[in-house]
Design a protein around this motif. Sequence first.
Motif, PDB file in Angstrom:
ATOM      1  N   THR A   1      24.162  36.551  39.511  1.00 36.86           N
ATOM      2  CA  THR A   1      24.886  35.427  40.101  1.00 36.86           C
ATOM      3  C   THR A   1      24.383  35.180  41.517  1.00 36.86           C
ATOM      4  O   THR A   1      24.307  36.111  42.324  1.00 36.86           O
ATOM      5  CB  THR A   1      26.397  35.719  40.115  1.00 36.86           C
ATOM      6  OG1 THR A   1      26.823  35.911  38.761  1.00 36.86           O
ATOM      7  CG2 THR A   1      27.176  34.586  40.748  1.00 36.86           C
TER       8      THR A   1
ATOM      9  N   LYS B   1      25.773  32.870  43.765  1.00 34.69           N
ATOM     10  CA  LYS B   1      26.970  32.726  44.605  1.00 34.69           C
ATOM     11  C   LYS B   1      28.095  32.259  43.702  1.00 34.69           C
ATOM     12  O   LYS B   1      27.909  32.087  42.501  1.00 34.69           O
ATOM     13  CB  LYS B   1      26.730  31.723  45.742  1.00 34.69           C
ATOM     14  CG  LYS B   1      26.428  30.307  45.259  1.00 34.69           C
ATOM     15  CD  LYS B   1      26.144  29.379  46.426  1.00 34.69           C
ATOM     16  CE  LYS B   1      25.809  27.974  45.923  1.00 34.69           C
ATOM     17  NZ  LYS B   1      25.505  27.061  47.015  1.00 34.69           N
ATOM     18  N   THR B   2      29.259  32.059  44.268  1.00 34.49           N
ATOM     19  CA  THR B   2      30.363  31.488  43.509  1.00 34.49           C
ATOM     20  C   THR B   2      30.793  30.189  44.185  1.00 34.49           C
ATOM     21  O   THR B   2      30.639  30.028  45.397  1.00 34.49           O
ATOM     22  CB  THR B   2      31.567  32.449  43.408  1.00 34.49           C
ATOM     23  OG1 THR B   2      31.994  32.793  44.719  1.00 34.49           O
ATOM     24  CG2 THR B   2      31.206  33.701  42.622  1.00 34.49           C
TER      25      THR B   2
ATOM     26  N   TYR C   1      33.693  29.608  39.853  1.00 36.19           N
ATOM     27  CA  TYR C   1      32.646  29.777  38.848  1.00 36.19           C
ATOM     28  C   TYR C   1      31.428  30.484  39.441  1.00 36.19           C
ATOM     29  O   TYR C   1      31.130  30.321  40.621  1.00 36.19           O
ATOM     30  CB  TYR C   1      32.207  28.412  38.295  1.00 36.19           C
ATOM     31  CG  TYR C   1      33.306  27.719  37.533  1.00 36.19           C
ATOM     32  CD1 TYR C   1      33.505  27.960  36.187  1.00 36.19           C
ATOM     33  CD2 TYR C   1      34.168  26.837  38.165  1.00 36.19           C
ATOM     34  CE1 TYR C   1      34.519  27.344  35.477  1.00 36.19           C
ATOM     35  CE2 TYR C   1      35.195  26.209  37.475  1.00 36.19           C
ATOM     36  CZ  TYR C   1      35.354  26.473  36.136  1.00 36.19           C
ATOM     37  OH  TYR C   1      36.369  25.871  35.448  1.00 36.19           O
ATOM     38  N   GLU C   2      30.727  31.242  38.593  1.00 33.52           N
ATOM     39  CA  GLU C   2      29.501  31.936  38.992  1.00 33.52           C
ATOM     40  C   GLU C   2      28.320  30.985  38.889  1.00 33.52           C
ATOM     41  O   GLU C   2      28.106  30.372  37.851  1.00 33.52           O
ATOM     42  CB  GLU C   2      29.240  33.129  38.073  1.00 33.52           C
ATOM     43  CG  GLU C   2      30.267  34.209  38.149  1.00 33.52           C
ATOM     44  CD  GLU C   2      29.948  35.365  37.206  1.00 33.52           C
ATOM     45  OE1 GLU C   2      28.919  35.320  36.498  1.00 33.52           O
ATOM     46  OE2 GLU C   2      30.739  36.303  37.174  1.00 33.52           O
TER      47      GLU C   2
ATOM     48  N   LYS D   1      24.450  30.303  38.530  1.00 32.74           N
ATOM     49  CA  LYS D   1      23.271  30.972  37.995  1.00 32.74           C
ATOM     50  C   LYS D   1      21.979  30.316  38.440  1.00 32.74           C
ATOM     51  O   LYS D   1      20.935  30.949  38.494  1.00 32.74           O
ATOM     52  CB  LYS D   1      23.322  31.006  36.460  1.00 32.74           C
ATOM     53  CG  LYS D   1      24.507  31.788  35.925  1.00 32.74           C
ATOM     54  CD  LYS D   1      24.445  33.239  36.330  1.00 32.74           C
ATOM     55  CE  LYS D   1      25.589  34.047  35.742  1.00 32.74           C
ATOM     56  NZ  LYS D   1      25.445  35.471  35.981  1.00 32.74           N
TER      57      LYS D   1
END
Length: 68
Positions: free
Chosen positions: A14, A16-17, A40-41, A43
Amino acid sequence: MRTVIHNEWQTKETIKTVTCKHTNASKFLVSNVLTEGKTYEVKNETEEFIFVVDNTGKVGGYYKTYFE
């Protein structure tokens, strides 16, 4: 052998979120795969799109305007 990078996004680390700030889409229905206020992660990311693990459990590409 040629690798298709988007096939590896699900297991990719991941970046960032991000938090979904709205699901008000003019052209596309996103309220069934994104939830306002949910984190949310990320990608992958481009200038215009962000690719996150959405509510379906799969990686989907969305306009950055949906996230903060």
